[in-house]
Design an enzyme around this catalytic site. Sequence first.
Site, PDB file in Angstrom:
ATOM      1  N   CYS A 149      46.053  61.130   0.347  1.00 25.83           N
ATOM      2  CA  CYS A 149      45.207  61.096  -0.630  1.00 25.83           C
ATOM      3  C   CYS A 149      45.657  61.803  -1.746  1.00 25.83           C
ATOM      4  CB  CYS A 149      43.904  61.895  -0.191  1.00 25.83           C
ATOM      5  SG  CYS A 149      43.220  60.702   1.329  1.00 25.83           S
ATOM      6  N   LYS A 161      35.768  59.032  -6.262  1.00 24.46           N
ATOM      7  CA  LYS A 161      36.626  59.486  -5.305  1.00 24.46           C
ATOM      8  C   LYS A 161      38.018  59.792  -5.935  1.00 24.46           C
ATOM      9  CE  LYS A 161      38.979  59.635  -1.605  1.00 24.46           C
ATOM     10  NZ  LYS A 161      38.764  60.552  -0.750  1.00 24.46           N
TER      11      LYS A 161
HETATM   12  N1  LIG Z   1      43.586  59.597   6.001  1.00 27.52           N
HETATM   13  C1  LIG Z   1      42.760  60.105   5.171  1.00 27.52           C
HETATM   14  O1  LIG Z   1      42.741  61.709   5.447  1.00 27.52           O
HETATM   15  C2  LIG Z   1      42.025  59.504   4.122  1.00 27.52           C
HETATM   16  C3  LIG Z   1      41.085  60.453   3.880  1.00 27.52           C
HETATM   17  C4  LIG Z   1      40.165  59.752   2.876  1.00 27.52           C
HETATM   18  C5  LIG Z   1      40.334  58.524   2.437  1.00 27.52           C
HETATM   19  N2  LIG Z   1      41.258  57.854   2.797  1.00 27.52           N
HETATM   20  C6  LIG Z   1      41.623  56.446   2.372  1.00 27.52           C
HETATM   21  O2  LIG Z   1      41.253  55.505   3.537  1.00 27.52           O
HETATM   22  C7  LIG Z   1      42.230  54.241   3.524  1.00 27.52           C
HETATM   23  C8  LIG Z   1      42.802  54.120   4.917  1.00 27.52           C
HETATM   24  O3  LIG Z   1      43.504  55.150   5.228  1.00 27.52           O
HETATM   25  P1  LIG Z   1      43.928  55.568   6.627  1.00 27.52           P
HETATM   26  O4  LIG Z   1      44.616  57.117   6.344  1.00 27.52           O
HETATM   27  O5  LIG Z   1      43.157  55.290   7.625  1.00 27.52           O
HETATM   28  O6  LIG Z   1      45.153  54.705   6.902  1.00 27.52           O
HETATM   29  P2  LIG Z   1      46.064  54.104   8.095  1.00 27.52           P
HETATM   30  O7  LIG Z   1      47.201  53.838   7.741  1.00 27.52           O
HETATM   31  O8  LIG Z   1      45.945  55.231   9.152  1.00 27.52           O
HETATM   32  O9  LIG Z   1      45.099  52.865   8.832  1.00 27.52           O
HETATM   33  C9  LIG Z   1      45.029  51.695   8.351  1.00 27.52           C
HETATM   34  C10 LIG Z   1      44.979  50.646   9.409  1.00 27.52           C
HETATM   35  O10 LIG Z   1      44.571  49.268   8.621  1.00 27.52           O
HETATM   36  C11 LIG Z   1      45.500  48.350   9.480  1.00 27.52           C
HETATM   37  N3  LIG Z   1      45.435  47.268   8.539  1.00 27.52           N
HETATM   38  C12 LIG Z   1      46.224  46.885   7.620  1.00 27.52           C
HETATM   39  N4  LIG Z   1      45.705  45.775   7.092  1.00 27.52           N
HETATM   40  C13 LIG Z   1      44.923  45.324   7.758  1.00 27.52           C
HETATM   41  C14 LIG Z   1      44.401  43.891   7.781  1.00 27.52           C
HETATM   42  N5  LIG Z   1      44.304  43.097   7.066  1.00 27.52           N
HETATM   43  N6  LIG Z   1      43.050  43.624   8.732  1.00 27.52           N
HETATM   44  C15 LIG Z   1      43.206  44.427   9.879  1.00 27.52           C
HETATM   45  N7  LIG Z   1      43.773  45.792   9.788  1.00 27.52           N
HETATM   46  C16 LIG Z   1      44.672  46.067   8.887  1.00 27.52           C
HETATM   47  C17 LIG Z   1      46.797  48.926   9.744  1.00 27.52           C
HETATM   48  O11 LIG Z   1      47.153  48.439  10.707  1.00 27.52           O
HETATM   49  C18 LIG Z   1      46.407  50.319  10.043  1.00 27.52           C
HETATM   50  O12 LIG Z   1      45.987  50.516  11.536  1.00 27.52           O
HETATM   51  C19 LIG Z   1      43.043  54.588   2.354  1.00 27.52           C
HETATM   52  O13 LIG Z   1      42.485  53.844   1.153  1.00 27.52           O
HETATM   53  C20 LIG Z   1      43.235  56.066   2.311  1.00 27.52           C
HETATM   54  O14 LIG Z   1      43.572  56.456   1.134  1.00 27.52           O
HETATM   55  C21 LIG Z   1      42.038  58.155   3.804  1.00 27.52           C
END
Ligand SMILES: NC(=O)c1ccc[n+]([C@@H]2O[C@H](COP(=O)([O-])OP(=O)(O)OC[C@H]3O[C@@H](n4cnc5c(N)ncnc54)[C@H](O)[C@@H]3O)[C@@H](O)[C@H]2O)c1
Length: 408
Positions: A257, A203
Amino acid sequence: MKVNIVGMGYIGLPTALSMAAGGINITGTDKNKALLDTLRAGRLTFKEKGMPELFKSAQDSGNLSLSDCCVEADIYIVAVPTPYHKISKKIDASYVAGAVNDIVKVAPKGAIIAVESTIPPGTMERDVLPIIKEKGLVRGVDIHLAHVPERIIPGNMVYELQHNARTIGVDDEAVGEKLISVYRSFNKGTMTITDIKTAEMTKVVENTYRDVNIAFANELARICARDGMDVREVIKIANMHPRVNILSPGPGVGGHCISVDPWFLIGEYPEMTPLISSARKVNDAMPSFVLERVSALMKENGITDLSQVGFYGLTYKENVDDTRESPTLQLIEHLENNLVFNIRSYDPMVTHKVTDGQVMDFDEFLSSSRLVVIMVAHDHIKENEKRLEDKLVYDTRSCLKNIKTYQL
Ligand SMILES: NC(=O)c1ccc[n+]([C@@H]2O[C@H](COP(=O)([O-])OP(=O)(O)OC[C@H]3O[C@@H](n4cnc5c(N)ncnc54)[C@H](O)[C@@H]3O)[C@@H](O)[C@H]2O)c1
Protein backbone atom coordinates in the site's frame (compact mmCIF):
# COMPACT_ATOMS: atom_id res chain seq x y z
CA MET A 1 -28.88 -10.87 -0.04
CA LYS A 2 -26.09 -12.75 -1.78
CA VAL A 3 -22.54 -11.39 -2.03
CA ASN A 4 -19.71 -12.64 -4.23
CA ILE A 5 -16.24 -11.50 -3.18
CA VAL A 6 -13.70 -11.81 -5.97
CA GLY A 7 -10.09 -12.24 -4.78
CA MET A 8 -9.45 -14.22 -1.58
CA GLY A 9 -6.16 -12.56 -0.60
CA TYR A 10 -5.18 -10.40 2.37
CA ILE A 11 -8.26 -8.19 1.89
CA GLY A 12 -10.90 -10.39 0.28
CA LEU A 13 -10.55 -13.33 2.66
CA PRO A 14 -10.99 -11.53 6.01
CA THR A 15 -13.81 -9.49 4.47
CA ALA A 16 -15.55 -12.66 3.27
CA LEU A 17 -15.11 -14.35 6.66
CA SER A 18 -16.40 -11.27 8.50
CA MET A 19 -19.48 -10.98 6.32
CA ALA A 20 -20.23 -14.71 6.54
CA ALA A 21 -19.83 -14.62 10.33
CA GLY A 22 -22.12 -11.55 10.30
CA GLY A 23 -24.92 -13.49 8.62
CA ILE A 24 -24.44 -12.65 4.92
CA ASN A 25 -24.52 -15.39 2.30
CA ILE A 26 -21.04 -15.24 0.73
CA THR A 27 -19.25 -16.90 -2.14
CA GLY A 28 -15.52 -16.29 -2.13
CA THR A 29 -14.01 -16.52 -5.59
CA ASP A 30 -10.36 -16.86 -6.48
CA LYS A 31 -8.57 -17.98 -9.62
CA ASN A 32 -5.88 -19.63 -7.51
CA LYS A 33 -7.19 -23.18 -7.04
CA ALA A 34 -4.39 -24.15 -4.62
CA LEU A 35 -5.46 -21.28 -2.37
CA LEU A 36 -9.08 -22.49 -2.47
CA ASP A 37 -7.96 -26.07 -1.68
CA THR A 38 -6.03 -24.82 1.35
CA LEU A 39 -9.10 -22.95 2.64
CA ARG A 40 -11.39 -25.91 1.91
CA ALA A 41 -9.03 -28.10 3.93
CA GLY A 42 -9.67 -25.74 6.86
CA ARG A 43 -6.27 -24.04 6.75
CA LEU A 44 -5.69 -20.30 6.50
CA THR A 45 -3.43 -18.91 3.78
CA PHE A 46 -1.66 -16.30 5.94
CA LYS A 47 -1.00 -15.61 9.60
CA GLU A 48 -2.98 -12.84 11.24
CA LYS A 49 -4.14 -12.17 14.78
CA GLY A 50 -7.80 -13.15 15.23
CA MET A 51 -8.11 -14.90 11.84
CA PRO A 52 -8.35 -18.50 13.15
CA GLU A 53 -11.30 -17.52 15.37
CA LEU A 54 -12.94 -15.56 12.54
CA PHE A 55 -12.43 -18.48 10.15
CA LYS A 56 -14.13 -20.81 12.62
CA SER A 57 -17.12 -18.45 13.07
CA ALA A 58 -17.49 -18.17 9.29
CA GLN A 59 -17.32 -21.96 8.88
CA ASP A 60 -19.81 -22.52 11.71
CA SER A 61 -22.23 -19.98 10.20
CA GLY A 62 -22.65 -22.13 7.07
CA ASN A 63 -22.74 -18.87 5.06
CA LEU A 64 -19.44 -19.27 3.24
CA SER A 65 -18.80 -21.14 0.02
CA LEU A 66 -15.76 -21.00 -2.27
CA SER A 67 -15.56 -21.09 -6.03
CA ASP A 68 -12.98 -20.58 -8.77
CA CYS A 69 -15.47 -18.60 -10.84
CA CYS A 70 -17.90 -15.77 -10.24
CA VAL A 71 -21.49 -16.66 -9.35
CA GLU A 72 -24.88 -14.95 -9.50
CA ALA A 73 -25.15 -12.40 -6.66
CA ASP A 74 -26.74 -9.08 -5.69
CA ILE A 75 -23.41 -7.50 -4.77
CA TYR A 76 -19.90 -8.18 -6.09
CA ILE A 77 -16.88 -7.05 -4.12
CA VAL A 78 -13.62 -6.92 -6.06
CA ALA A 79 -10.44 -7.35 -3.99
CA VAL A 80 -7.80 -8.25 -6.57
CA PRO A 81 -4.24 -6.85 -6.86
CA THR A 82 -3.54 -3.39 -8.28
CA PRO A 83 0.18 -3.16 -9.09
CA TYR A 84 1.71 -0.27 -11.01
CA HIS A 85 3.71 -0.24 -14.23
CA LYS A 86 7.35 0.14 -13.19
CA ILE A 87 8.18 2.60 -16.00
CA SER A 88 5.05 4.76 -16.44
CA LYS A 89 4.14 4.48 -12.72
CA LYS A 90 0.50 4.24 -13.79
CA ILE A 91 -1.83 1.70 -12.24
CA ASP A 92 -2.01 -1.73 -13.85
CA ALA A 93 -5.77 -2.18 -13.70
CA SER A 94 -5.73 -5.46 -15.62
CA TYR A 95 -6.66 -7.61 -12.57
CA VAL A 96 -9.62 -5.36 -11.76
CA ALA A 97 -10.70 -5.37 -15.41
CA GLY A 98 -10.31 -9.17 -15.53
CA ALA A 99 -12.48 -9.63 -12.46
CA VAL A 100 -15.17 -7.24 -13.75
CA ASN A 101 -15.15 -9.06 -17.09
CA ASP A 102 -15.88 -12.32 -15.27
CA ILE A 103 -18.56 -10.69 -13.11
CA VAL A 104 -20.59 -9.16 -15.94
CA LYS A 105 -20.94 -12.61 -17.53
CA VAL A 106 -23.04 -13.79 -14.57
CA ALA A 107 -24.34 -10.65 -12.84
CA PRO A 108 -28.15 -10.29 -12.75
CA LYS A 109 -29.85 -7.00 -13.69
CA GLY A 110 -29.43 -4.36 -10.98
CA ALA A 111 -26.36 -5.96 -9.36
CA ILE A 112 -23.74 -3.76 -7.68
CA ILE A 113 -20.03 -4.08 -8.48
CA ALA A 114 -18.06 -2.57 -5.59
CA VAL A 115 -14.32 -2.38 -6.15
CA GLU A 116 -12.34 -2.52 -2.89
CA SER A 117 -8.93 -2.69 -4.59
CA THR A 118 -6.96 0.55 -4.32
CA ILE A 119 -7.28 2.59 -7.53
CA PRO A 120 -6.39 6.18 -8.46
CA PRO A 121 -9.06 8.73 -9.40
CA GLY A 122 -10.71 8.03 -12.74
CA THR A 123 -10.03 4.27 -12.81
CA MET A 124 -13.66 3.17 -12.48
CA GLU A 125 -14.56 5.51 -15.35
CA ARG A 126 -11.60 4.59 -17.56
CA ASP A 127 -11.04 0.89 -16.88
CA VAL A 128 -14.32 -0.52 -15.52
CA LEU A 129 -17.11 1.39 -17.25
CA PRO A 130 -16.06 0.40 -20.81
CA ILE A 131 -16.40 -3.29 -19.85
CA ILE A 132 -20.01 -2.70 -18.77
CA LYS A 133 -20.77 -0.72 -21.92
CA GLU A 134 -19.18 -3.28 -24.18
CA LYS A 135 -21.62 -5.85 -22.82
CA GLY A 136 -24.49 -3.52 -23.76
CA LEU A 137 -25.27 -2.93 -20.09
CA VAL A 138 -26.45 0.46 -18.82
CA ARG A 139 -24.66 1.94 -15.79
CA GLY A 140 -27.10 2.69 -12.98
CA VAL A 141 -29.78 0.40 -14.47
CA ASP A 142 -28.32 -2.98 -15.36
CA ILE A 143 -25.19 -2.59 -13.22
CA HIS A 144 -24.36 -0.16 -10.42
CA LEU A 145 -20.75 0.77 -9.82
CA ALA A 146 -19.17 1.57 -6.48
CA HIS A 147 -15.74 2.04 -4.96
CA VAL A 148 -15.34 1.00 -1.33
CA PRO A 149 -11.62 1.29 -0.53
CA GLU A 150 -10.11 -0.70 2.32
CA ARG A 151 -7.76 0.77 4.92
CA ILE A 152 -7.01 -2.12 7.31
CA ILE A 153 -3.46 -2.65 8.55
CA PRO A 154 -1.93 -6.14 8.53
CA GLY A 155 -1.21 -7.17 12.10
CA ASN A 156 -4.49 -5.68 13.32
CA MET A 157 -6.75 -6.54 10.39
CA VAL A 158 -9.61 -8.19 12.22
CA TYR A 159 -10.04 -5.38 14.74
CA GLU A 160 -9.72 -2.69 12.07
CA LEU A 161 -12.19 -4.45 9.75
CA GLN A 162 -14.75 -4.13 12.50
CA HIS A 163 -13.92 -0.60 13.65
CA ASN A 164 -12.41 1.51 10.85
CA ALA A 165 -14.51 4.19 9.17
CA ARG A 166 -15.45 3.28 5.58
CA THR A 167 -15.77 5.37 2.45
CA ILE A 168 -18.57 4.34 0.10
CA GLY A 169 -18.19 5.88 -3.36
CA VAL A 170 -21.36 5.53 -5.43
CA ASP A 171 -23.42 7.17 -8.19
CA ASP A 172 -26.59 7.19 -6.17
CA GLU A 173 -27.51 7.28 -2.50
CA ALA A 174 -29.78 4.21 -2.59
CA VAL A 175 -26.88 2.02 -3.77
CA GLY A 176 -24.78 3.49 -0.96
CA GLU A 177 -27.43 2.59 1.62
CA LYS A 178 -27.61 -0.96 0.28
CA LEU A 179 -23.83 -1.31 0.61
CA ILE A 180 -23.91 0.15 4.10
CA SER A 181 -26.43 -2.50 5.16
CA VAL A 182 -24.00 -5.21 4.00
CA TYR A 183 -20.88 -3.67 5.55
CA ARG A 184 -22.82 -3.13 8.79
CA SER A 185 -22.93 -6.92 9.16
CA PHE A 186 -19.43 -6.63 10.67
CA ASN A 187 -18.33 -2.98 10.76
CA LYS A 188 -19.25 -0.50 13.50
CA GLY A 189 -17.32 2.48 12.06
CA THR A 190 -18.61 5.68 10.48
CA MET A 191 -19.64 5.16 6.86
CA THR A 192 -19.41 8.12 4.52
CA ILE A 193 -21.21 8.09 1.20
CA THR A 194 -19.49 10.13 -1.50
CA ASP A 195 -19.00 10.01 -5.27
CA ILE A 196 -16.75 7.38 -6.83
CA LYS A 197 -13.90 9.68 -7.90
CA THR A 198 -13.65 11.23 -4.42
CA ALA A 199 -13.55 7.75 -2.88
CA GLU A 200 -10.76 6.77 -5.27
CA MET A 201 -8.81 9.91 -4.43
CA THR A 202 -9.19 9.66 -0.65
CA LYS A 203 -7.69 6.19 -0.48
CA VAL A 204 -4.53 7.07 -2.42
CA VAL A 205 -4.28 10.37 -0.54
CA GLU A 206 -4.34 8.55 2.83
CA ASN A 207 -1.41 6.31 1.97
CA THR A 208 0.47 9.09 0.21
CA TYR A 209 0.14 11.21 3.36
CA ARG A 210 1.80 8.41 5.33
CA ASP A 211 4.58 7.96 2.77
CA VAL A 212 5.42 11.68 2.63
CA ASN A 213 5.51 11.95 6.42
CA ILE A 214 7.68 8.84 6.79
CA ALA A 215 10.03 10.32 4.18
CA PHE A 216 10.36 13.46 6.31
CA ALA A 217 11.38 11.33 9.31
CA ASN A 218 13.81 9.34 7.15
CA GLU A 219 15.39 12.51 5.80
CA LEU A 220 15.91 13.70 9.37
CA ALA A 221 17.51 10.33 10.17
CA ARG A 222 20.06 10.83 7.40
CA ILE A 223 20.89 14.37 8.53
CA CYS A 224 21.25 13.27 12.16
CA ALA A 225 23.41 10.26 11.23
CA ARG A 226 25.77 12.51 9.26
CA ASP A 227 26.29 14.90 12.14
CA GLY A 228 26.17 12.59 15.15
CA MET A 229 22.69 13.47 16.45
CA ASP A 230 20.17 10.95 17.77
CA VAL A 231 17.19 11.29 15.45
CA ARG A 232 14.77 9.57 17.85
CA GLU A 233 15.71 12.01 20.61
CA VAL A 234 15.27 14.93 18.18
CA ILE A 235 11.83 13.65 17.12
CA LYS A 236 10.77 12.90 20.70
CA ILE A 237 11.53 16.46 21.76
CA ALA A 238 10.12 18.09 18.60
CA ASN A 239 6.88 16.13 19.09
CA MET A 240 6.43 17.83 22.46
CA HIS A 241 5.48 20.91 20.43
CA PRO A 242 1.68 20.91 20.51
CA ARG A 243 1.33 21.03 16.72
CA VAL A 244 4.18 18.73 15.66
CA ASN A 245 3.77 14.99 15.16
CA ILE A 246 6.74 13.51 13.30
CA LEU A 247 6.57 9.78 12.47
CA SER A 248 9.32 7.24 13.13
CA PRO A 249 12.18 6.77 10.70
CA GLY A 250 13.04 3.25 9.54
CA PRO A 251 15.03 1.17 7.06
CA GLY A 252 12.55 1.78 4.22
CA VAL A 253 8.90 1.51 3.31
CA GLY A 254 7.42 -1.72 2.03
CA GLY A 255 4.14 -3.53 1.72
CA HIS A 256 1.50 -3.35 -0.92
CA CYS A 257 0.00 0.00 0.00
CA ILE A 258 2.21 2.81 1.27
CA SER A 259 5.10 2.08 -1.06
CA VAL A 260 2.78 1.59 -4.05
CA ASP A 261 -0.18 3.96 -3.86
CA PRO A 262 1.80 7.24 -4.14
CA TRP A 263 2.99 6.01 -7.54
CA PHE A 264 -0.63 6.00 -8.69
CA LEU A 265 -0.83 9.77 -8.11
CA ILE A 266 2.61 10.34 -9.65
CA GLY A 267 1.58 8.21 -12.64
CA GLU A 268 -1.67 10.12 -13.18
CA TYR A 269 -0.35 13.62 -12.40
CA PRO A 270 3.42 13.50 -13.10
CA GLU A 271 3.93 17.23 -13.48
CA MET A 272 1.98 18.06 -10.30
CA THR A 273 3.62 15.69 -7.82
CA PRO A 274 7.23 16.82 -7.15
CA LEU A 275 6.81 16.50 -3.38
CA ILE A 276 5.26 13.02 -3.52
CA SER A 277 7.86 11.93 -6.02
CA SER A 278 10.75 13.14 -3.83
CA ALA A 279 9.24 11.39 -0.80
CA ARG A 280 9.14 8.11 -2.74
CA LYS A 281 12.80 8.56 -3.70
CA VAL A 282 13.81 9.27 -0.09
CA ASN A 283 12.02 6.16 1.18
CA ASP A 284 13.27 3.96 -1.66
CA ALA A 285 16.84 5.06 -0.87
CA MET A 286 16.67 3.94 2.79
CA PRO A 287 17.77 0.30 2.22
CA SER A 288 20.93 1.64 0.51
CA PHE A 289 21.46 4.02 3.42
CA VAL A 290 21.27 1.03 5.80
CA LEU A 291 23.84 -0.78 3.67
CA GLU A 292 26.22 2.18 3.81
CA ARG A 293 25.93 2.14 7.61
CA VAL A 294 26.47 -1.64 7.67
CA SER A 295 29.59 -1.23 5.60
CA ALA A 296 30.91 1.50 7.97
CA LEU A 297 30.11 -0.65 11.02
CA MET A 298 31.89 -3.64 9.48
CA LYS A 299 34.99 -1.52 8.92
CA GLU A 300 34.82 -0.05 12.42
CA ASN A 301 34.61 -3.52 13.96
CA GLY A 302 37.09 -5.32 11.72
CA ILE A 303 34.51 -7.46 9.92
CA THR A 304 35.72 -8.12 6.42
CA ASP A 305 33.14 -10.63 5.25
CA LEU A 306 29.42 -9.92 4.70
CA SER A 307 28.71 -13.56 5.59
CA GLN A 308 29.25 -12.54 9.23
CA VAL A 309 26.38 -10.08 8.98
CA GLY A 310 22.80 -11.32 9.51
CA PHE A 311 19.69 -9.34 8.55
CA TYR A 312 16.84 -10.02 10.95
CA GLY A 313 13.34 -9.65 9.48
CA LEU A 314 12.12 -10.19 5.92
CA THR A 315 8.59 -8.85 6.24
CA TYR A 316 7.63 -5.26 5.57
CA LYS A 317 6.32 -4.73 9.11
CA GLU A 318 6.39 -6.37 12.50
CA ASN A 319 4.47 -9.50 13.47
CA VAL A 320 3.08 -10.31 10.01
CA ASP A 321 4.29 -12.83 7.41
CA ASP A 322 3.85 -10.55 4.37
CA THR A 323 7.19 -9.91 2.63
CA ARG A 324 5.89 -7.92 -0.33
CA GLU A 325 8.20 -5.00 -1.26
CA SER A 326 9.91 -5.30 2.14
CA PRO A 327 12.96 -3.10 2.88
CA THR A 328 15.08 -6.22 3.51
CA LEU A 329 14.15 -7.68 0.13
CA GLN A 330 14.84 -4.27 -1.46
CA LEU A 331 18.25 -4.27 0.25
CA ILE A 332 19.02 -7.81 -0.93
CA GLU A 333 17.94 -6.92 -4.47
CA HIS A 334 20.24 -3.90 -4.39
CA LEU A 335 23.18 -6.12 -3.38
CA GLU A 336 22.33 -8.74 -5.98
CA ASN A 337 22.26 -6.03 -8.65
CA ASN A 338 25.84 -5.36 -7.56
CA LEU A 339 26.60 -9.08 -7.83
CA VAL A 340 26.68 -9.74 -4.09
CA PHE A 341 24.72 -12.91 -3.37
CA ASN A 342 23.64 -15.17 -0.52
CA ILE A 343 22.92 -12.41 1.99
CA ARG A 344 22.17 -14.06 5.31
CA SER A 345 18.73 -13.33 6.67
CA TYR A 346 16.22 -14.78 9.10
CA ASP A 347 12.57 -14.14 9.91
CA PRO A 348 10.59 -16.14 12.47
CA MET A 349 7.31 -15.24 10.72
CA VAL A 350 8.44 -16.46 7.28
CA THR A 351 8.48 -20.24 7.19
CA HIS A 352 9.10 -20.64 3.45
CA LYS A 353 12.19 -19.58 1.49
CA VAL A 354 11.79 -16.14 -0.09
CA THR A 355 15.47 -15.45 -0.76
CA ASP A 356 18.79 -17.27 -1.13
CA GLY A 357 20.86 -17.12 2.01
CA GLN A 358 17.74 -17.17 4.20
CA VAL A 359 18.41 -19.20 7.33
CA MET A 360 15.39 -21.04 8.72
CA ASP A 361 16.66 -21.52 12.27
CA PHE A 362 17.24 -18.70 14.78
CA ASP A 363 20.11 -20.47 16.62
CA GLU A 364 21.92 -21.10 13.36
CA PHE A 365 21.34 -17.46 12.33
CA LEU A 366 22.76 -16.17 15.61
CA SER A 367 25.73 -18.50 15.73
CA SER A 368 27.06 -17.27 12.38
CA SER A 369 26.28 -13.53 12.79
CA ARG A 370 28.81 -11.21 14.38
CA LEU A 371 26.75 -8.20 13.36
CA VAL A 372 22.95 -8.50 13.52
CA VAL A 373 20.95 -5.87 11.64
CA ILE A 374 17.41 -5.55 12.98
CA MET A 375 15.21 -4.64 10.01
CA VAL A 376 11.83 -5.58 11.54
CA ALA A 377 10.67 -5.12 15.15
CA HIS A 378 8.95 -8.49 15.55
CA ASP A 379 7.93 -9.28 19.16
CA HIS A 380 10.17 -12.35 18.73
CA ILE A 381 13.38 -10.30 18.72
CA LYS A 382 12.28 -8.21 21.68
CA GLU A 383 11.61 -11.43 23.61
CA ASN A 384 15.05 -12.75 22.59
CA GLU A 385 16.92 -9.49 23.23
CA LYS A 386 19.18 -11.11 25.83
CA ARG A 387 20.49 -13.57 23.25
CA LEU A 388 22.03 -10.66 21.33
CA GLU A 389 24.13 -9.48 24.27
CA ASP A 390 27.41 -10.75 22.83
CA LYS A 391 26.67 -9.52 19.28
CA LEU A 392 27.17 -6.24 17.51
CA VAL A 393 23.62 -5.04 16.85
CA TYR A 394 22.47 -2.35 14.41
CA ASP A 395 18.86 -1.71 15.40
CA THR A 396 17.25 0.26 12.56
CA ARG A 397 13.89 0.14 14.36
CA SER A 398 15.13 1.14 17.83
CA CYS A 399 13.12 -1.73 19.27
CA LEU A 400 15.69 -3.19 21.67
CA LYS A 401 15.83 -1.34 24.97
CA ASN A 402 18.18 -3.25 27.28
CA ILE A 403 21.31 -3.90 25.26
CA LYS A 404 23.81 -1.61 23.59
CA THR A 405 22.97 -1.12 19.90
CA TYR A 406 23.90 1.06 16.95
CA GLN A 407 20.97 3.20 15.84
CA LEU A 408 19.69 4.29 12.41
N1 LIG B 1 -2.97 -6.04 1.86
C1 LIG B 1 -3.29 -4.90 2.44
O1 LIG B 1 -2.91 -4.64 3.57
C2 LIG B 1 -4.23 -3.91 1.77
C3 LIG B 1 -4.81 -2.89 2.52
C4 LIG B 1 -5.69 -2.01 1.89
C5 LIG B 1 -5.93 -2.14 0.54
N2 LIG B 1 -5.35 -3.14 -0.19
C6 LIG B 1 -5.65 -3.26 -1.61
O2 LIG B 1 -6.54 -4.37 -1.76
C7 LIG B 1 -6.32 -5.00 -3.04
C8 LIG B 1 -6.08 -6.48 -2.83
O3 LIG B 1 -4.87 -6.62 -2.11
P1 LIG B 1 -4.48 -7.98 -1.38
O4 LIG B 1 -3.34 -7.64 -0.50
O5 LIG B 1 -5.68 -8.63 -0.84
O6 LIG B 1 -3.96 -8.82 -2.66
P2 LIG B 1 -3.61 -10.39 -2.69
O7 LIG B 1 -2.59 -10.55 -3.75
O8 LIG B 1 -3.32 -10.87 -1.31
O9 LIG B 1 -4.97 -11.08 -3.15
C9 LIG B 1 -5.55 -10.92 -4.38
C10 LIG B 1 -6.20 -12.23 -4.81
O10 LIG B 1 -6.94 -11.98 -6.00
C11 LIG B 1 -6.86 -13.17 -6.80
N3 LIG B 1 -7.26 -12.79 -8.16
C12 LIG B 1 -6.60 -12.02 -9.06
N4 LIG B 1 -7.34 -11.87 -10.17
C13 LIG B 1 -8.50 -12.56 -9.99
C14 LIG B 1 -9.65 -12.76 -10.76
N5 LIG B 1 -9.81 -12.22 -11.97
N6 LIG B 1 -10.65 -13.54 -10.25
C15 LIG B 1 -10.51 -14.08 -9.01
N7 LIG B 1 -9.44 -13.91 -8.22
C16 LIG B 1 -8.44 -13.15 -8.71
C17 LIG B 1 -5.45 -13.64 -6.61
O11 LIG B 1 -5.33 -15.01 -6.93
C18 LIG B 1 -5.22 -13.36 -5.13
O12 LIG B 1 -5.50 -14.48 -4.32
C19 LIG B 1 -5.16 -4.24 -3.69
O13 LIG B 1 -5.67 -3.24 -4.52
C20 LIG B 1 -4.47 -3.61 -2.50
O14 LIG B 1 -3.75 -2.44 -2.86
C21 LIG B 1 -4.52 -4.04 0.40
